[in-house]
Design a protein around this motif. Structure first.
Motif, PDB file in Angstrom:
ATOM      1  N   GLU A  52     135.885 -56.980  19.814  1.00 33.39           N
ATOM      2  CA  GLU A  52     134.997 -56.185  18.960  1.00 33.39           C
ATOM      3  C   GLU A  52     133.810 -57.005  18.465  1.00 33.39           C
ATOM      4  O   GLU A  52     132.691 -56.505  18.387  1.00 33.39           O
ATOM      5  N   LEU A 103     132.021 -47.882  19.314  1.00 36.05           N
ATOM      6  CA  LEU A 103     132.203 -48.726  18.130  1.00 36.05           C
ATOM      7  C   LEU A 103     132.134 -47.903  16.846  1.00 36.05           C
ATOM      8  O   LEU A 103     132.894 -48.158  15.901  1.00 36.05           O
ATOM      9  N   SER A 107     135.043 -47.689  14.158  1.00 33.33           N
ATOM     10  CA  SER A 107     134.757 -48.200  12.812  1.00 33.33           C
ATOM     11  C   SER A 107     135.316 -47.319  11.700  1.00 33.33           C
ATOM     12  O   SER A 107     135.497 -47.784  10.580  1.00 33.33           O
ATOM     13  N   ASN A 110     138.327 -49.120  10.852  1.00 40.12           N
ATOM     14  CA  ASN A 110     138.295 -50.571  10.938  1.00 40.12           C
ATOM     15  C   ASN A 110     137.046 -51.101  10.227  1.00 40.12           C
ATOM     16  O   ASN A 110     135.944 -51.058  10.785  1.00 40.12           O
ATOM     17  N   GLU A 111     137.227 -51.587   9.018  1.00 38.24           N
ATOM     18  CA  GLU A 111     136.103 -52.095   8.222  1.00 38.24           C
ATOM     19  C   GLU A 111     135.421 -53.295   8.874  1.00 38.24           C
ATOM     20  O   GLU A 111     134.245 -53.535   8.637  1.00 38.24           O
ATOM     21  N   ILE A 113     134.595 -53.553  11.843  1.00 33.53           N
ATOM     22  CA  ILE A 113     133.581 -53.007  12.745  1.00 33.53           C
ATOM     23  C   ILE A 113     132.561 -52.212  11.933  1.00 33.53           C
ATOM     24  O   ILE A 113     131.359 -52.301  12.168  1.00 33.53           O
ATOM     25  N   ARG A 114     133.048 -51.453  10.962  1.00 33.13           N
ATOM     26  CA  ARG A 114     132.163 -50.571  10.177  1.00 33.13           C
ATOM     27  C   ARG A 114     131.073 -51.356   9.446  1.00 33.13           C
ATOM     28  O   ARG A 114     129.900 -50.978   9.472  1.00 33.13           O
TER      29      ARG A 114
END
Length: 196
Positions: A52, A103, A107, A110-111, A113-114
């Motif tokens: 990621e 992505l 996200s 998933n913080e 990625i966010r």
């Protein structure tokens, strides 16, 4: 034979892009990037702890390169150059937007990625605002800030890209020609002082 660990992060990102284009996101792995770059997986992990992180670095790289290129144009060419740049990444098979929207979807849960994606979008908005400020000086419509224009334009580009990904026969050329005409019309309104 594997190359020594002297390969730069930027060079690895270029190999990762190539790997992503060749293999697609479904088959994209750190191992495949290492093989393409001729380095060990340890070298990849040295620069990117996770897949990621590497994918986010690709998105960041594409965005930065695009905005650097656009920002180097004179103000008169900004609009046409920005439209052309967005259009060039807009297609049914756009590797960039497939990656970006994959992505985005990841996200939501998933913080890790966010937060970086949020930063990338914020940087894009800021670049748009800066360039619009140079082009228009102030908003062509009273009560609508340049900040809102930046957000709106970014949303339009992403929305068009999403539709192009979903519809094989989406009219990319016509849509972007008309979007450019729309923003030229806003510029004319401002120039004529009809924004009040």
């Amino acid at each position: 034979m594997a190359k020594p660990n002297v390969i730069s992060k930027d060079v690895l990102i270029q190999y990762a892009k190539e790997c992503l284009v060749n293999n697609g996101i479904e088959k994209f792995t750190l191992r495949s990037v290492a093989e393409m770059a001729g380095v060990t997986q340890g070298t990849i992990y040295y620069h990117f702890r996770t897949k990621e992180q590497l994918l986010l670095a690709i998105v960041q790289n594409v965005c930065e390169n695009s905005w650097t290129e656009i920002s180097e144009q004179n103000e008169q060419l900004f609009l046409s150059q920005a439209i052309e740049s967005a259009k060039s990444r807009c297609s049914y098979d756009s590797f960039f937007h497939k990656l970006f929207f994959t992505l985005v979807a990841s996200s939501f849960n998933n913080e890790k990625i966010r937060n970086p994606l949020s930063d990338i979008v914020t940087e894009e908005n800021s670049s748009l605002i800066s360039n619009l400020s140079g082009l228009w000086g102030k908003s062509p419509i009273e009560g609508v800030t340049l900040e809102t224009w930046g957000i709106l334009i970014n949303a339009i580009v992403d929305g068009i890209a999403l539709q192009a990904l979903l519809q094989k026969d989406f009219p990319v050329e016509r849509t972007y020609q008309e979007v450019e005409q729309l923003f030229k019309a806003f510029s004319k309104l401002k120039d004529m002082g009809i924004n009040k």
